[in-house]
Enzyme design. Sequence first.
Site, PDB file in Angstrom:
ATOM      1  N   GLU A  48       0.826  -1.221   0.000  1.00 31.17           N
ATOM      2  CA  GLU A  48       0.000   0.000   0.000  1.00 31.17           C
ATOM      3  C   GLU A  48       0.856   1.266   0.000  1.00 31.17           C
ATOM      4  O   GLU A  48       0.820   2.064   0.940  1.00 31.17           O
ATOM      5  CB  GLU A  48      -0.948   0.004   1.201  1.00 31.17           C
ATOM      6  CG  GLU A  48      -1.982  -1.108   1.158  1.00 31.17           C
ATOM      7  CD  GLU A  48      -2.959  -1.061   2.325  1.00 31.17           C
ATOM      8  OE1 GLU A  48      -2.656  -0.425   3.350  1.00 31.17           O
ATOM      9  OE2 GLU A  48      -4.041  -1.666   2.208  1.00 31.17           O
ATOM     10  N   GLU A  65      -6.329  -8.066  -0.194  1.00 30.87           N
ATOM     11  CA  GLU A  65      -6.687  -8.085   1.230  1.00 30.87           C
ATOM     12  C   GLU A  65      -8.152  -7.704   1.390  1.00 30.87           C
ATOM     13  O   GLU A  65      -8.617  -6.765   0.740  1.00 30.87           O
ATOM     14  CB  GLU A  65      -5.891  -7.022   2.019  1.00 30.87           C
ATOM     15  CG  GLU A  65      -4.421  -7.246   2.183  1.00 30.87           C
ATOM     16  CD  GLU A  65      -3.770  -6.096   2.973  1.00 30.87           C
ATOM     17  OE1 GLU A  65      -4.487  -5.370   3.696  1.00 30.87           O
ATOM     18  OE2 GLU A  65      -2.558  -5.920   2.843  1.00 30.87           O
TER      19      GLU A  65
HETATM   20  C1  GAL Z   1      -4.049  -2.773   5.398  1.00 29.27           C
HETATM   21  C2  GAL Z   1      -2.616  -3.274   5.491  1.00 29.27           C
HETATM   22  C3  GAL Z   1      -2.521  -4.590   6.228  1.00 29.27           C
HETATM   23  C4  GAL Z   1      -3.330  -4.551   7.499  1.00 29.27           C
HETATM   24  C5  GAL Z   1      -4.744  -4.152   7.185  1.00 29.27           C
HETATM   25  C6  GAL Z   1      -5.645  -4.125   8.394  1.00 29.27           C
HETATM   26  O1  GAL Z   1      -4.092  -1.427   5.092  1.00 29.27           O
HETATM   27  O2  GAL Z   1      -2.078  -3.445   4.205  1.00 29.27           O
HETATM   28  O3  GAL Z   1      -1.173  -4.873   6.509  1.00 29.27           O
HETATM   29  O4  GAL Z   1      -2.752  -3.661   8.398  1.00 29.27           O
HETATM   30  O5  GAL Z   1      -4.742  -2.872   6.603  1.00 29.27           O
HETATM   31  O6  GAL Z   1      -6.970  -3.794   8.039  1.00 29.27           O
END
Ligand code: GAL
Length: 659
Positions: free
Chosen positions: A145, A303
Amino acid sequence: MPRLAFGADYNPEQWDAATWRDDVRLMREAGVNLVSLGVFAWSWIEPRPDAFDFSGLDEIVALLHGSGVEVDLATPTAAPPLWFSHAHPESLPVTADGLRRAPGSRQAYCPSSAAYRERAALVTRRLAERYGEHPAVVMWHINNEYANGNPHCWCDDSAAAFRTWLRTTYGEDLDALNERWGTRVWSVRYSDWEQVIPPRTSTSRLSPGLWLDFYRFSDAEHLACFRAERDIVRTLSPGRPVTTNFMAGALRWSDYWRWADEVDIVSNDHYLASEDPERAADLAFTADLTRGLAGGKPWLLMEHSTSAVQWQPRNIAKTPGEMARNTLTHIARGADGALFFQWRQSAYGPEKWHSAMVPHGGEDTRIWQETKALGNTVAGLADVAGSTCPPAEIALLLDYEAMWALELTDRPSADLTYRDALRDWHKALWNVGLPCDLVRAPVPGERRLLLAPSLYAVPADTVRALEDYVARGGHLVVGPFSGVVDSDDRLHPGPYPGALRGLLGVRVDEYLPLAAGETVTLDDGSTGRIWSERVVPDPGTEVEAGFADGPAAGGPAVVRRGNVRYLATRPDSDTLQRLLSTWAAQAGCTPPLDGAGHGVEATRRTSPDGRSWLFAVNHTRHAAHLAAVGVTPAGEVAVVRENRAPATEPHTPRTQPES
Ligand code: GAL
Ligand code: ZN
C-alpha cells in the site's frame, strides 16, 4: 489448472515452528492456495545490517510448497528495520510542520531517501536471488500500500528531489514555473531554483500550483521506488507477475491509472466501513474501480477481512454470511480470487483485534467454519478464472488530478468533494441495477453513456476526448463546477464553464454554493444539495429542469444540448437514481435485469469460448427474485452457469452444484 486464488497475508514471524505446521494443515483444510508472505518481515530476514538470515523463511517456503500452497513473495520494504532508521534518521519522513516522524512503526521512510532506496534494493535483490526461481513462488508483492502512512514528505532530501523533478518537468525554465504557479500573487516569485521548497506550513495559504506539482512529484517518487524493486525482481525471477497492493477505494494520493500501467497484475485491498448500513455499495464501487484500473482484465483482491477490523472507532463484526457475500461480490466483478488480511489472528501487537481466517479461538469458531465453507465455494468456481466482465454501456470518468485540484483549500465550498460525487453517482447506478465501468480519458471502448460527476480541473486533451466521444454519438452527463481550471488550477479563459463552455452550451454567470444542510427544490419536484449555479443557456440549449427556490431560483438546473447534459447542482440520491435511469434509457442502454438493484446485484463474467456466469448477490434481508436466476434467499449468492463450453473443450470437474 485454472483456479481462483484463495488465501491471506501470512506472517509466520509472529509464530513458532509448531504453529507453522498447524498453519499448513489448516490452509489445506480451508482450500488456501496462495499466501502473501513476508510483507513486513524485514527485521526477521535481516536482523542486523547485511546479516541476512533466511533460515525461517526457507523452512516456511518449503513447508508451503510441500502443502501445495503457492507463494506471493513480498519485498518487506514497507517496514524498514529500526537499525536502519536509527542509523539514517534522515530517512524518516517529515511533516509539513517540520516534525520528523519517529521510528517504531511501519511506513517510516521517505520515498526520496537515497539510503532507504539503497537498502530496499539490497533486501529485494537478496530475496529475489534466493527465491526467484523457487517453484513455490508464483508472484511478487512489492512493498505494501504505497503512500499509506507516508503519502508526502517535506524533508530536505524530498525538497532537493522536488527541485530536480521540477527542473526536468519545466525544462529548466523557472519563468514557466512562476507563470504556472501564479507567483505574482503575494510576491512569491522565485528568482532561483534553490528558493523552491515543498509546501511546508507557512504564515498563510500557498500556491495551488505548488500543491498540485507536489502531489504529482510525491506520487512519482513512490512509483519510482516501486519500479526499482520491480525491475530487480523481474530480472531475477522471470515469468512471475509483479504486483503491489493498491488502496483504490481510498481515492487519495496515488494516480492509480499510472500505477496500473506499471504492474503485471492489478491487486487491491478493500475494507468496509463497518457501521455503514449501505456498505455493500462500497464493495461494488471499489471492485468496479479496480476492474477499471485493470483495463477490464482479471485482477486480484489482495486483502479484505473475514470480519471486524481494529482501526475504526467501533469495529462491528461481519454478520454470518457477510464475508462470503463480500468475497463473491469481488469475484463477480472480475477478481480472479480473494485473499484476506491475515491468515492467523495476531496474539499481540496493534492488530490483535483484527479478524483473520484463523481466529484466536481456532477451529471451533464461526469465522473458521465460514472460512472453510467459503474456500470450498471458491474452489467450486475454479472455471470462472480468466473470464472477464463484459464492458458496461455506462462509464464513470475518474480523473485523479481533477480530484486533487477540487479538494484543495480555498474553493467555493468544502462540501463539494470529488470523492463523494463519484461514489454517489456510482451508488445511484448500483441502486437501480445498472452496471458501469470506471474509466479514464480517452474513453476506452464503445460506451453509450459517459458520466463525469465532477471535473473541476480539466486539461485540453480531456476536453478533446470528451468532444470526440460526443461526436461519435455517445451521451455525456457533466456535473456542476466542471471545466473551470486547467491542470495548474488556473482559470480557463472566457466565461465559466471555461474549457467545457462549447460542449455544454451554457454560460455560468455565478457559482452559488448552498449553506450547510441547505437544499434546493427543482421545478420537477427533485432536490439538489450543496451547490447551485446561475446558468444562462446558449441558443439551442434546452432547459430540462429549473431551480424553484434557492439562490438560483428561476434559472436552469438541468440543461441539454444534443446528447450532452449539464447538471448545476448535486442531486439527492432519489433524484440521481431517477435522472440516471431516464438518461440511460434515452442513451439506449440495456434495461437493468428484472429484480436487480437496491442491494440485489446481478453481474456477468464471460469467456471468449462462449461460457458465461451470472452472479446474483443478495445483500438484503429479503429473498430476491431475479430474471434468469430465480430466487436468491436473503443474504445469499447464486452463480448460474449460463452456457457450457463447446463439447470439444476439455472440462474440469466441478465440485459445486449448479444453482
Ligand atoms: C491494510 C494493510 C494490512 C493490514 C490491514 C488491516 O491497510 O495493508 O497490513 O494492516 O490494513 O486492516
Ligand atoms: Zn523526505
